[in-house]
Design a protein around this motif. Structure first.
Motif, PDB file in Angstrom:
ATOM      1  N   GLY A 146       0.809  -1.205   0.000  1.00 52.32           N
ATOM      2  CA  GLY A 146       0.000   0.000   0.000  1.00 52.32           C
ATOM      3  C   GLY A 146       0.848   1.263   0.000  1.00 52.32           C
ATOM      4  N   SER A 147       0.200   2.363   0.286  1.00 54.74           N
ATOM      5  CA  SER A 147       0.873   3.656   0.295  1.00 54.74           C
ATOM      6  C   SER A 147       0.111   4.592   1.225  1.00 54.74           C
ATOM      7  N   ARG A 148       0.522   5.857   1.244  1.00 55.75           N
ATOM      8  CA  ARG A 148      -0.185   6.828   2.078  1.00 55.75           C
ATOM      9  C   ARG A 148      -1.599   7.093   1.557  1.00 55.75           C
ATOM     10  N   ALA A 149      -1.921   6.594   0.363  1.00 57.69           N
ATOM     11  CA  ALA A 149      -3.294   6.690  -0.144  1.00 57.69           C
ATOM     12  C   ALA A 149      -4.218   5.675   0.504  1.00 57.69           C
ATOM     13  N   GLY A 150      -3.661   4.680   1.196  1.00 56.60           N
ATOM     14  CA  GLY A 150      -4.464   3.673   1.858  1.00 56.60           C
ATOM     15  C   GLY A 150      -5.307   4.271   2.974  1.00 56.60           C
ATOM     16  N   GLY A 151      -6.474   3.683   3.181  1.00 55.23           N
ATOM     17  CA  GLY A 151      -7.359   4.149   4.246  1.00 55.23           C
ATOM     18  C   GLY A 151      -8.039   5.470   3.949  1.00 55.23           C
ATOM     19  N   GLU A 152      -8.084   5.861   2.665  1.00 53.69           N
ATOM     20  CA  GLU A 152      -8.636   7.170   2.311  1.00 53.69           C
ATOM     21  C   GLU A 152     -10.087   7.324   2.773  1.00 53.69           C
ATOM     22  N   VAL A 153     -10.907   6.290   2.567  1.00 54.85           N
ATOM     23  CA  VAL A 153     -12.320   6.372   2.951  1.00 54.85           C
ATOM     24  C   VAL A 153     -12.453   6.587   4.453  1.00 54.85           C
ATOM     25  N   TRP A 154     -11.671   5.842   5.232  1.00 55.91           N
ATOM     26  CA  TRP A 154     -11.736   5.997   6.684  1.00 55.91           C
ATOM     27  C   TRP A 154     -11.183   7.364   7.088  1.00 55.91           C
ATOM     28  N   GLY A 155     -10.058   7.756   6.495  1.00 50.74           N
ATOM     29  CA  GLY A 155      -9.433   9.023   6.865  1.00 50.74           C
ATOM     30  C   GLY A 155     -10.333  10.214   6.614  1.00 50.74           C
ATOM     31  N   MET A 156     -11.065  10.200   5.488  1.00 49.22           N
ATOM     32  CA  MET A 156     -11.979  11.299   5.211  1.00 49.22           C
ATOM     33  C   MET A 156     -13.079  11.368   6.261  1.00 49.22           C
ATOM     34  N   ALA A 157     -13.620  10.211   6.630  1.00 51.26           N
ATOM     35  CA  ALA A 157     -14.689  10.195   7.633  1.00 51.26           C
ATOM     36  C   ALA A 157     -14.175  10.682   8.990  1.00 51.26           C
ATOM     37  N   TRP A 158     -12.978  10.247   9.365  1.00 48.83           N
ATOM     38  CA  TRP A 158     -12.445  10.622  10.679  1.00 48.83           C
ATOM     39  C   TRP A 158     -12.086  12.100  10.734  1.00 48.83           C
ATOM     40  N   ALA A 159     -11.503  12.628   9.670  1.00 49.93           N
ATOM     41  CA  ALA A 159     -11.196  14.054   9.643  1.00 49.93           C
ATOM     42  C   ALA A 159     -12.478  14.873   9.654  1.00 49.93           C
ATOM     43  N   ASP A 160     -13.486  14.388   8.958  1.00 57.26           N
ATOM     44  CA  ASP A 160     -14.778  15.062   8.938  1.00 57.26           C
ATOM     45  C   ASP A 160     -15.403  15.095  10.328  1.00 57.26           C
ATOM     46  N   ALA A 161     -15.013  14.134  11.174  1.00 57.45           N
ATOM     47  CA  ALA A 161     -15.538  14.063  12.543  1.00 57.45           C
ATOM     48  C   ALA A 161     -14.685  14.839  13.545  1.00 57.45           C
ATOM     49  N   GLY A 162     -13.615  15.492  13.075  1.00 55.37           N
ATOM     50  CA  GLY A 162     -12.829  16.331  13.972  1.00 55.37           C
ATOM     51  C   GLY A 162     -11.529  15.727  14.458  1.00 55.37           C
ATOM     52  N   PHE A 163     -11.003  14.741  13.728  1.00 63.33           N
ATOM     53  CA  PHE A 163      -9.720  14.148  14.073  1.00 63.33           C
ATOM     54  C   PHE A 163      -8.664  14.588  13.060  1.00 63.33           C
ATOM     55  N   VAL A 164      -7.426  14.736  13.521  1.00 63.26           N
ATOM     56  CA  VAL A 164      -6.290  14.868  12.619  1.00 63.26           C
ATOM     57  C   VAL A 164      -5.821  13.455  12.294  1.00 63.26           C
ATOM     58  N   VAL A 165      -5.703  13.136  11.011  1.00 61.46           N
ATOM     59  CA  VAL A 165      -5.389  11.766  10.585  1.00 61.46           C
ATOM     60  C   VAL A 165      -4.057  11.755   9.848  1.00 61.46           C
ATOM     61  N   LEU A 166      -3.144  10.895  10.287  1.00 56.56           N
ATOM     62  CA  LEU A 166      -1.842  10.722   9.660  1.00 56.56           C
ATOM     63  C   LEU A 166      -1.794   9.361   8.976  1.00 56.56           C
ATOM     64  N   HIS A 167      -1.691   9.366   7.650  1.00 57.91           N
ATOM     65  CA  HIS A 167      -1.536   8.131   6.879  1.00 57.91           C
ATOM     66  C   HIS A 167      -0.038   7.939   6.635  1.00 57.91           C
ATOM     67  N   VAL A 168       0.521   6.871   7.185  1.00 55.76           N
ATOM     68  CA  VAL A 168       1.956   6.611   7.104  1.00 55.76           C
ATOM     69  C   VAL A 168       2.233   5.629   5.965  1.00 55.76           C
ATOM     70  N   GLN A 169       3.239   5.903   5.153  1.00 57.08           N
ATOM     71  CA  GLN A 169       3.697   4.945   4.140  1.00 57.08           C
ATOM     72  C   GLN A 169       4.989   4.309   4.619  1.00 57.08           C
ATOM     73  N   HIS A 170       4.987   2.959   4.680  1.00 56.79           N
ATOM     74  CA  HIS A 170       6.107   2.209   5.244  1.00 56.79           C
ATOM     75  C   HIS A 170       7.029   1.707   4.139  1.00 56.79           C
ATOM     76  N   ALA A 171       8.189   2.327   4.000  1.00 58.07           N
ATOM     77  CA  ALA A 171       9.172   1.869   3.019  1.00 58.07           C
ATOM     78  C   ALA A 171       9.575   0.431   3.312  1.00 58.07           C
ATOM     79  N   GLY A 172       9.718  -0.364   2.265  1.00 58.37           N
ATOM     80  CA  GLY A 172      10.133  -1.758   2.423  1.00 58.37           C
ATOM     81  C   GLY A 172       8.979  -2.729   2.352  1.00 58.37           C
ATOM     82  N   SER A 173       7.764  -2.255   2.669  1.00 58.58           N
ATOM     83  CA  SER A 173       6.576  -3.109   2.532  1.00 58.58           C
ATOM     84  C   SER A 173       5.452  -2.337   1.860  1.00 58.58           C
ATOM     85  N   ASP A 174       5.821  -1.300   1.101  1.00 57.52           N
ATOM     86  CA  ASP A 174       4.842  -0.451   0.446  1.00 57.52           C
ATOM     87  C   ASP A 174       4.708  -0.806  -1.032  1.00 57.52           C
ATOM     88  N   LEU A 175       3.988   0.021  -1.788  1.00 55.96           N
ATOM     89  CA  LEU A 175       3.769  -0.231  -3.204  1.00 55.96           C
ATOM     90  C   LEU A 175       5.084  -0.260  -3.972  1.00 55.96           C
TER      91      LEU A 175
END
Length: 325
Positions: free
Chosen positions: A70-99
């Motif tokens: 995956g990449s930092r684009a993963g979890g986009e649907v969840w991240g949008m909902a959580w940010a919309d609810a008032g959370f700061v969301v950090l999507h981390v991309q992990h080198a070595g096991s990413d796209l």
């Protein structure tokens, strides 16, 4: 000055994203550098939209860890909902096991043996160190007065992940293995593991130290994608092995492994999927987004209304299961 204007004045490129679940505020892509490990982490940061009331103590923080390939684009649907609810969301991309890592494999996602080799213990440990670094970096940004970060609450953080990201999440929550006692990161207060899988052995002992609120999400078609025996039963076994007191399970009828990646479009077609999983995807996405948001609200902001909704979640269909213990 509004948050969007503060970030723009700091020279941050941003864009508003909108989706079926909700519309977030400012979205920022950055590269965070861990100098100690000589490691670069692509990050996607979602800020709550202007106009939302900031909770006392600052905006609560959520971290999302993508699955293998995956990449930092993963979890986009969840991240949008959580940010919309008032959370700061950090999507981390992990080198070595990413796209990027999977693209270097002969055969890419079709090479199951190569994928298994990438999803190894060393990469799992690197991923957990990535999460620790991210938490440390938030504090460093606050200390130097970086734009927006003074408004973020650096403790009582939520961590979530899909597939390999679920393993990362449970490892940070305290999962242990023979020769590894597990981590107990004190800044993390609640967890959501999407498509987790219990090891064939040492399951109950390995999960015994996970006592903070943990929600497991899986589906009846959430099958083995790497040939490691991660059947739907093994995924359910994670919830069963967790100590009672602060755990919950959402099991969705006919949801498959990619139903929980939090994405749409071609990114979900790396594996063969049943037509029914595609047909139900929009409903599954909406339900997971809503229920996971209430989980964070109840666990991290002491929201009584969210707790009440979790007692009897709406939108469950025949075959769906919601359990708490």
């Amino acid at each position: 000055m509004k948050r969007r204007d503060v970030l723009k004045s700091a020279g941050v490129a941003s864009a508003a994203l909108a989706g079926a679940v909700g519309a977030t505020g400012v979205v920022v892509d950055e590269i965070w550098r861990d100098a100690q490990r000589q490691r670069e982490l692509p990050m996607r940061i979602r800020w709550p939209a202007d106009g939302q009331a900031q909770p006392q103590g600052g905006w609560p923080l959520l971290v999302f860890s993508h699955g293998l390939g995956g990449s930092r684009a993963g979890g986009e649907v969840w991240g949008m909902a959580w940010a919309d609810a008032g959370f700061v969301v950090l999507h981390v991309q992990h080198a070595g096991s990413d796209l990027d890592a999977v693209r270097q494999l002969p055969g890419g996602f079709a090479q199951v043996a190569g994928l298994r080799a990438v999803a190894n213990a060393q990469q799992w440990l690197q991923r957990m160190q990535d999460v620790v670094f991210v938490l440390d970096e938030v504090v460093r940004r606050q200390a130097r007065g970086a734009a927006g970060w003074s408004e973020v609450r650096p403790r009582q953080v939520g961590l979530s992940g899909h597939s390999f990201g679920a393993h990362t999440t449970l490892g940070m929550a305290g999962q242990a293995f023979p020769g590894f006692a597990g981590l107990q990161e004190p800044r993390l207060a609640a967890f959501i593991a999407l498509s987790p899988a219990a090891p064939a052995r040492f399951a109950e002992q390995g999960f015994a130290n996970i006592t903070r609120p943990t929600l497991c999400i899986t589906g009846t078609r959430d099958e083995d994608v790497l040939g490691t025996g991660a059947t739907p039963e093994r995924r359910l076994a994670v919830y069963q092995a967790l100590p009672a007191g602060n755990k919950a399970l959402l099991l969705l009828q006919d949801a498959d492994h990619m139903s929980f990646a939090g994405q749409t479009g071609p990114a979900l077609e790396i594996r063969a999927r049943a037509a029914i999983s595609r047909e139900l995807q929009a409903r599954h996405h909406a339900l997971v987004a809503r229920l996971s948001t209430d989980w964070w609200r109840a666990s991290l902001t002491d929201d009584a209304q969210a707790r009440a909704r979790l007692a009897q979640p709406e939108g469950l269909a025949a075959g769906d299961v919601w359990q708490r213990a």
